[in-house]
Motif scaffolding. Structure first.
Motif, short mmCIF file in Angstrom:
data_model
loop_
_atom_site.label_atom_id
_atom_site.label_comp_id
_atom_site.label_asym_id
_atom_site.label_seq_id
_atom_site.Cartn_x
_atom_site.Cartn_y
_atom_site.Cartn_z
N TYR A 38 68.84 57.09 -20.41
CA TYR A 38 69.99 56.20 -20.30
C TYR A 38 70.40 56.16 -18.84
CZ TYR A 38 70.47 56.00 -25.35
OH TYR A 38 70.24 55.77 -26.68
N VAL A 39 70.66 54.95 -18.33
CA VAL A 39 71.01 54.80 -16.93
C VAL A 39 72.46 54.33 -16.73
CG1 VAL A 39 68.65 54.49 -16.14
CG2 VAL A 39 69.99 52.48 -16.83
N GLU A 40 73.05 53.75 -17.75
CA GLU A 40 74.46 53.35 -17.69
C GLU A 40 75.05 53.37 -19.08
OE1 GLU A 40 75.92 50.23 -14.98
OE2 GLU A 40 73.80 49.76 -14.71
N ARG A 41 76.38 53.56 -19.12
CA ARG A 41 77.07 53.58 -20.42
C ARG A 41 78.43 52.93 -20.24
NH1 ARG A 41 78.21 59.10 -23.78
NH2 ARG A 41 78.22 59.90 -21.68
N PHE A 42 78.74 52.01 -21.15
CA PHE A 42 80.03 51.36 -21.20
C PHE A 42 80.59 51.61 -22.59
CE2 PHE A 42 77.18 48.98 -18.47
CZ PHE A 42 77.88 48.93 -17.28
N GLU A 43 81.79 52.13 -22.67
CA GLU A 43 82.34 52.47 -23.97
C GLU A 43 83.81 52.08 -24.03
OE1 GLU A 43 82.44 56.33 -26.92
OE2 GLU A 43 80.81 56.10 -25.48
N ASP A 44 84.20 51.49 -25.15
CA ASP A 44 85.59 51.11 -25.36
C ASP A 44 85.88 51.12 -26.85
OD1 ASP A 44 88.18 50.17 -24.52
OD2 ASP A 44 87.59 48.16 -25.21
N GLY A 45 86.87 51.85 -27.25
CA GLY A 45 87.26 51.89 -28.65
C GLY A 45 86.13 52.35 -29.54
N ASP A 46 85.75 51.49 -30.49
CA ASP A 46 84.71 51.83 -31.46
C ASP A 46 83.35 51.24 -31.13
OD1 ASP A 46 86.37 53.41 -33.00
OD2 ASP A 46 87.08 51.72 -34.19
N ALA A 47 83.09 50.97 -29.85
CA ALA A 47 81.81 50.40 -29.45
C ALA A 47 81.33 51.00 -28.13
CB ALA A 47 81.91 48.88 -29.32
N ALA A 48 80.02 51.07 -27.99
CA ALA A 48 79.42 51.55 -26.75
C ALA A 48 78.16 50.76 -26.46
CB ALA A 48 79.08 53.04 -26.85
N SER A 87 79.97 58.16 -28.06
CA SER A 87 78.51 58.08 -27.99
C SER A 87 77.86 59.38 -27.51
CB SER A 87 78.10 56.93 -27.07
OG SER A 87 78.54 57.16 -25.74
N ASP A 88 78.64 60.39 -27.16
CA ASP A 88 78.07 61.63 -26.61
C ASP A 88 77.05 62.29 -27.54
OD1 ASP A 88 79.53 61.39 -24.28
OD2 ASP A 88 81.04 62.88 -24.84
N ALA A 89 77.37 62.42 -28.83
CA ALA A 89 76.45 63.09 -29.76
C ALA A 89 75.15 62.31 -29.89
CB ALA A 89 77.11 63.26 -31.12
N PHE A 90 75.25 60.99 -29.97
CA PHE A 90 74.06 60.14 -30.11
C PHE A 90 73.19 60.24 -28.85
CE2 PHE A 90 71.78 56.12 -29.63
CZ PHE A 90 71.17 56.00 -30.87
N THR A 91 73.80 60.06 -27.68
CA THR A 91 73.01 60.09 -26.44
C THR A 91 72.38 61.46 -26.21
OG1 THR A 91 74.97 60.54 -25.09
CG2 THR A 91 74.32 58.25 -25.32
N ALA A 92 73.12 62.51 -26.48
CA ALA A 92 72.56 63.86 -26.31
C ALA A 92 71.37 64.08 -27.24
CB ALA A 92 73.64 64.91 -26.55
N ALA A 93 71.48 63.61 -28.48
CA ALA A 93 70.39 63.78 -29.44
C ALA A 93 69.15 63.00 -29.01
CB ALA A 93 70.85 63.34 -30.82
N ILE A 94 69.34 61.77 -28.56
CA ILE A 94 68.21 60.95 -28.09
C ILE A 94 67.55 61.61 -26.89
CG2 ILE A 94 67.59 58.76 -26.97
CD1 ILE A 94 68.00 58.27 -29.89
N GLU A 95 68.35 61.98 -25.91
CA GLU A 95 67.80 62.55 -24.68
C GLU A 95 67.10 63.88 -24.92
OE1 GLU A 95 71.26 62.31 -22.19
OE2 GLU A 95 70.72 60.30 -21.50
N ALA A 96 67.58 64.66 -25.90
CA ALA A 96 66.95 65.94 -26.23
C ALA A 96 65.82 65.78 -27.24
CB ALA A 96 68.01 66.90 -26.79
#
Length: 132
Positions: A60-70, A3-12
């Motif tokens: 974003y205040v929290e992130r939970f990620e496992d396998g192919d889902a976040a 989810s790093d690319a998605f979250t970075a794009a949203i936040e920027a």
């Protein structure tokens, strides 16, 4: 994390990076309409021309990620309404967002979001899916 690319794009608020994070056949499940929006061009437009203009003080205040889902938990404002929300992401084999489901609370915030997104959709010419 996937989810790093998605979250970075949203936040920027980076429209190009956000579009790049989406799979070609991405499915967007809105908190406002029943039917999903499908395809990278449409979903990208909804996010970059709609949501990025409607949400204020988005974080974003929290992130939970496992396998192919976040699960990405956020706080934001829509007009004078504070909202809490969840972006549930599912990724394809290339690590791109294949599905995005958004949930928002409370109801007054969801109503404000629906009204604001409706205005944005009218401005950019998006018609809600049939049976929405």
């Amino acid at each position: 994390m996937k989810s790093d690319a998605f979250t970075a794009a949203i936040e920027a608020e980076d429209a190009e990076a956000l579009t790049d994070a989406l799979a070609d056949d991405v499915v967007f499940r809105s908190p406002v309409v029943f039917r999903a929006y499908e395809g990278k061009p449409l979903v990208s437009t909804i996010l970059t021309e709609g949501a990025l203009n409607v949400f204020e003080d988005f974080r974003y205040v929290e992130r939970f990620e496992d396998g192919d889902a976040a699960a990405l938990i956020f706080k934001a404002r829509v007009g004078d309404r504070e909202v809490d929300g969840l972006d549930l992401l599912r990724f394809d084999g290339d690590g791109k967002v294949a599905e995005l489901m958004v949930m928002v609370r409370p109801m007054s915030g969801l109503n404000a979001l629906a009204e604001a997104m409706g205005r944005e959709f009218e401005r950019i010419g998006i018609i809600p899916p049939a049976g929405a």
